[in-house]
Design a protein around this motif. Structure first.
Motif, PDB file in Angstrom:
ATOM      1  N   UNK A   1       7.044 -13.337 -21.790  1.00 51.30           N
ATOM      2  CA  UNK A   1       8.411 -13.194 -22.299  1.00 51.30           C
ATOM      3  C   UNK A   1       8.475 -11.903 -23.077  1.00 51.30           C
ATOM      4  N   UNK A   2       9.263 -10.980 -22.563  1.00 53.41           N
ATOM      5  CA  UNK A   2       9.259  -9.628 -23.098  1.00 53.41           C
ATOM      6  C   UNK A   2      10.585  -9.352 -23.799  1.00 53.41           C
ATOM      7  N   UNK A   3      10.488  -8.803 -25.004  1.00 49.65           N
ATOM      8  CA  UNK A   3      11.686  -8.483 -25.782  1.00 49.65           C
ATOM      9  C   UNK A   3      11.588  -7.061 -26.317  1.00 49.65           C
ATOM     10  N   UNK A   4      12.762  -6.475 -26.578  1.00 53.53           N
ATOM     11  CA  UNK A   4      12.778  -5.168 -27.240  1.00 53.53           C
ATOM     12  C   UNK A   4      12.400  -5.351 -28.706  1.00 53.53           C
ATOM     13  N   UNK A   5      11.513  -4.488 -29.180  1.00 52.35           N
ATOM     14  CA  UNK A   5      11.041  -4.546 -30.557  1.00 52.35           C
ATOM     15  C   UNK A   5      11.687  -3.380 -31.319  1.00 52.35           C
TER      16      UNK A   5
ATOM     17  N   UNK B   1      -2.840  -5.552 -28.980  1.00 56.71           N
ATOM     18  CA  UNK B   1      -2.707  -6.942 -28.619  1.00 56.71           C
ATOM     19  C   UNK B   1      -3.195  -7.838 -29.755  1.00 56.71           C
ATOM     20  N   UNK B   2      -2.472  -8.892 -29.976  1.00 64.16           N
ATOM     21  CA  UNK B   2      -2.863  -9.877 -30.984  1.00 64.16           C
ATOM     22  C   UNK B   2      -2.994 -11.227 -30.278  1.00 64.16           C
ATOM     23  N   UNK B   3      -4.148 -11.873 -30.491  1.00 64.15           N
ATOM     24  CA  UNK B   3      -4.422 -13.138 -29.801  1.00 64.15           C
ATOM     25  C   UNK B   3      -4.723 -14.230 -30.827  1.00 64.15           C
ATOM     26  N   UNK B   4      -4.383 -15.441 -30.497  1.00 59.83           N
ATOM     27  CA  UNK B   4      -4.773 -16.584 -31.321  1.00 59.83           C
ATOM     28  C   UNK B   4      -3.843 -16.827 -32.494  1.00 59.83           C
ATOM     29  N   UNK B   5      -4.389 -17.476 -33.574  1.00 60.82           N
ATOM     30  CA  UNK B   5      -3.554 -17.925 -34.698  1.00 60.82           C
ATOM     31  C   UNK B   5      -2.696 -16.813 -35.305  1.00 60.82           C
ATOM     32  N   UNK B   6      -3.239 -15.574 -35.295  1.00 53.00           N
ATOM     33  CA  UNK B   6      -2.486 -14.459 -35.880  1.00 53.00           C
ATOM     34  C   UNK B   6      -1.214 -14.149 -35.092  1.00 53.00           C
ATOM     35  N   UNK B   7      -1.206 -14.574 -33.812  1.00 49.09           N
ATOM     36  CA  UNK B   7      -0.095 -14.199 -32.943  1.00 49.09           C
ATOM     37  C   UNK B   7       1.115 -15.113 -33.094  1.00 49.09           C
ATOM     38  N   UNK B   8       0.957 -16.230 -33.791  1.00 47.61           N
ATOM     39  CA  UNK B   8       2.068 -17.189 -33.844  1.00 47.61           C
ATOM     40  C   UNK B   8       2.938 -17.034 -35.085  1.00 47.61           C
ATOM     41  N   UNK B   9       2.668 -15.974 -35.883  1.00 49.70           N
ATOM     42  CA  UNK B   9       3.470 -15.767 -37.094  1.00 49.70           C
ATOM     43  C   UNK B   9       4.794 -15.103 -36.732  1.00 49.70           C
TER      44      UNK B   9
ATOM     45  N   UNK C   1      14.914 -18.427 -25.751  1.00 49.84           N
ATOM     46  CA  UNK C   1      14.060 -19.230 -26.616  1.00 49.84           C
ATOM     47  C   UNK C   1      12.589 -18.939 -26.339  1.00 49.84           C
ATOM     48  N   UNK C   2      11.812 -18.963 -27.399  1.00 47.14           N
ATOM     49  CA  UNK C   2      10.396 -18.633 -27.309  1.00 47.14           C
ATOM     50  C   UNK C   2       9.587 -19.891 -27.598  1.00 47.14           C
ATOM     51  N   UNK C   3       8.802 -20.332 -26.632  1.00 49.25           N
ATOM     52  CA  UNK C   3       7.989 -21.534 -26.861  1.00 49.25           C
ATOM     53  C   UNK C   3       6.569 -21.349 -26.356  1.00 49.25           C
ATOM     54  N   UNK C   4       5.631 -21.900 -27.104  1.00 43.75           N
ATOM     55  CA  UNK C   4       4.287 -22.103 -26.602  1.00 43.75           C
ATOM     56  C   UNK C   4       3.565 -20.848 -26.117  1.00 43.75           C
ATOM     57  N   UNK C   5       3.482 -19.847 -26.965  1.00 44.87           N
ATOM     58  CA  UNK C   5       2.760 -18.648 -26.557  1.00 44.87           C
ATOM     59  C   UNK C   5       1.390 -18.623 -27.225  1.00 44.87           C
ATOM     60  N   UNK C   6       0.468 -17.834 -26.645  1.00 46.23           N
ATOM     61  CA  UNK C   6      -0.906 -17.797 -27.149  1.00 46.23           C
ATOM     62  C   UNK C   6      -1.289 -16.412 -27.663  1.00 46.23           C
ATOM     63  N   UNK C   7      -0.532 -15.418 -27.257  1.00 51.18           N
ATOM     64  CA  UNK C   7      -0.857 -14.059 -27.678  1.00 51.18           C
ATOM     65  C   UNK C   7       0.358 -13.178 -27.427  1.00 51.18           C
TER      66      UNK C   7
ATOM     67  N   UNK D   1      10.013   0.401 -27.692  1.00 47.30           N
ATOM     68  CA  UNK D   1       8.962  -0.547 -28.072  1.00 47.30           C
ATOM     69  C   UNK D   1       9.303  -1.908 -27.486  1.00 47.30           C
ATOM     70  N   UNK D   2       8.288  -2.623 -27.021  1.00 47.26           N
ATOM     71  CA  UNK D   2       8.494  -3.976 -26.527  1.00 47.26           C
ATOM     72  C   UNK D   2       7.428  -4.896 -27.107  1.00 47.26           C
ATOM     73  N   UNK D   3       7.774  -6.160 -27.176  1.00 46.25           N
ATOM     74  CA  UNK D   3       6.767  -7.167 -27.490  1.00 46.25           C
ATOM     75  C   UNK D   3       6.796  -8.178 -26.351  1.00 46.25           C
ATOM     76  N   UNK D   4       5.620  -8.458 -25.784  1.00 48.22           N
ATOM     77  CA  UNK D   4       5.535  -9.413 -24.676  1.00 48.22           C
ATOM     78  C   UNK D   4       4.643 -10.572 -25.094  1.00 48.22           C
ATOM     79  N   UNK D   5       5.219 -11.757 -25.134  1.00 43.95           N
ATOM     80  CA  UNK D   5       4.453 -12.952 -25.485  1.00 43.95           C
ATOM     81  C   UNK D   5       3.904 -13.572 -24.206  1.00 43.95           C
ATOM     82  N   UNK D   6       2.610 -13.858 -24.195  1.00 45.38           N
ATOM     83  CA  UNK D   6       2.015 -14.487 -23.008  1.00 45.38           C
ATOM     84  C   UNK D   6       2.159 -15.996 -23.127  1.00 45.38           C
ATOM     85  N   UNK D   7       2.851 -16.568 -22.177  1.00 45.89           N
ATOM     86  CA  UNK D   7       3.109 -18.002 -22.182  1.00 45.89           C
ATOM     87  C   UNK D   7       2.419 -18.610 -20.971  1.00 45.89           C
TER      88      UNK D   7
END
Ligand SMILES: [Zn+2]
Length: 399
Positions: free
Chosen positions: A5-9, A109-117, A143-149, A160-166
């Motif tokens: 899920x990719x959004x403009x940052x 890239x940010x993975x794991x617990x740090x990525x869910x803030x 809507x953004x749900x259940x991503x890991x990084x 700039x973009x942010x892409x959440x891996x779901x």
């Protein structure tokens, strides 16, 4: 069913400076790690893996204040990403990791617990807490749900973009017993055993012409000039559009296949071997080199690896890899194998029974049937076909 899920940052000017710094650190660490692996001599023992390199990073941070000023999370992740790319290269599924270049590979890239803030600011905006940078705003268009990084990138169009891996939910099988064979074609990206053929949209003719014109303008623009920067941004915007359309095609095609078929069979081809240099393996260098180059471009552009990955995620346990040898030379009607049947890239005409079909569709049907075709002792045919089809990773076993 999106996996990304990719959004403009929208970083502030101050945050942008910090982000660029972090991207530079990630790139520096990646390139250093890659160099060490590439230059490694066998007598020194096994090539340093993630743990060894992470240890070296800690040492480097202790003596280099500029590196220590950046985020350890980001720098370690760059090494982890490199480690994964390195393993994928040796597994034969991906190309060799390449050097990260300034202006071209700006990302972290940010993975794991740090990525869910992530916090919701209002109806359309959210913010993400990036280590050592703070809350950065992004436009949350769905809507953004259940991503890991997540990955933050700066594209060549200066966005700039942010892409959440779901991890996508698996798509239920239709339970019709239907099997599809999928072949990656040369003239089209994908041919199905049903006779359907599909390719990502890519750029339109008008857009391609515009890209060509921009490249000419770029060649004329003075180095370091403002004009050159502008042209580069315009080129980047077109290229980003092209990449977006290809990704979109992969998502749509994989969802469609997972929905319509119980079993999806694909060729077990080695992308790495296929995209290797075409020189030295062909009979007629000039013509075949050109063909192979076209094939290389086709494979890389159509994102075959990504399509198979998405298929395996959306239809877990329903994707089967079929032996690749001879699928393009075997007649689907009478099973006769002859390279002569492959009259051109586009047409298959069986020299034995006269069956005529689109060459990619004929191959897709052989894949659907899952033939484990072996050469029956005819080594002459075998040797010739290996020369003709250099994309096969290794010699098929002779029964
Ligand atoms: Zn035939």
């Amino acid at each position: 069913m999106l996996t990304c899920m990719r959004f403009r940052l929208y970083p502030t000017a101050a945050q942008e400076v910090l982000l660029l710094e972090q991207c530079a650190h990630a790139r520096y660490v990646w390139n250093l790690g890659l160099e060490q692996r590439l230059m490694w001599a066998g007598w020194k023992g096994p090539t340093p893996g993630f743990n060894a390199q992470a240890g070296q990073l800690a040492e480097a941070r202790a003596v280099e204040p500029w590196l220590a000023a950046g985020s350890q999370t980001v720098q370690q992740q760059a090494l982890r990403d490199l480690d994964q790319a390195w393993r994928q290269f040796f597994a034969g599924t991906h190309r060799r990791p390449t050097w990260r270049k300034a202006g071209q590979h700006e990302g972290l890239r940010i993975v794991g617990p740090q990525s869910v803030r992530v916090r919701q600011d209002n109806r359309a905006r959210s913010s993400v807490l990036v280590p050592k940078i703070g809350w950065v705003s992004f436009k949350r268009s769905r809507a953004l749900v259940d991503w890991k990084s997540y990955r933050i990138t700066l594209d060549r169009a200066a966005r700039w973009h942010i892409a959440f891996a779901v991890i996508p939910d698996p798509i239920p099988a239709p339970e019709t017993g239907e099997v599809a064979g999928v072949d990656r074609g040369v003239t089209v990206a994908v041919a199905l055993s049903t006779g359907e053929m599909t390719s990502p949209a890519g750029l339109s003719l008008k857009e391609s012409e515009r890209l060509l014109r921009l490249h000419r303008r770029l060649a004329r623009a003075r180095r370091g000039s403002k004009r050159r920067k502008e042209v580069k941004t315009l080129i980047g915007r077109l290229k980003a559009k092209d990449a977006d359309r290809r990704k979109d095609w992969v998502e749509k095609t994989s969802t469609d296949l997972a929905r319509r078929f119980d079993v999806i069979r694909v060729e077990n081809l080695n992308v790495k071997a296929m995209t290797r240099s075409p020189r030295g393996t062909v009979e007629k260098p000039g013509r075949n080199v050109a063909q192979k180059t076209g094939l290389n471009r086709g494979i890389l552009k159509s994102g075959w690896g990504l399509l198979v990955t998405r298929l395996e995620q959306k239809a877990p346990g329903r994707v089967e890899k079929v032996k690749a040898a001879y699928t393009s030379q075997t007649c689907n009607a009478c099973k006769h194998i002859a390279s002569e049947s492959r009259q051109s890239q586009a047409t298959f005409v069986c020299v034995s029974c006269g069956h005529r079909a689109n060459a990619d569709v004929n191959a897709a049907r052989n894949i659907a049937a899952g033939h484990a075709v072996t050469a029956r002792g005819d080594l002459r045919v075998l040797a010739r076909s290996v020369k003709r089809e250099p994309q096969h990773a290794r010699l098929p076993k002779v029964a």
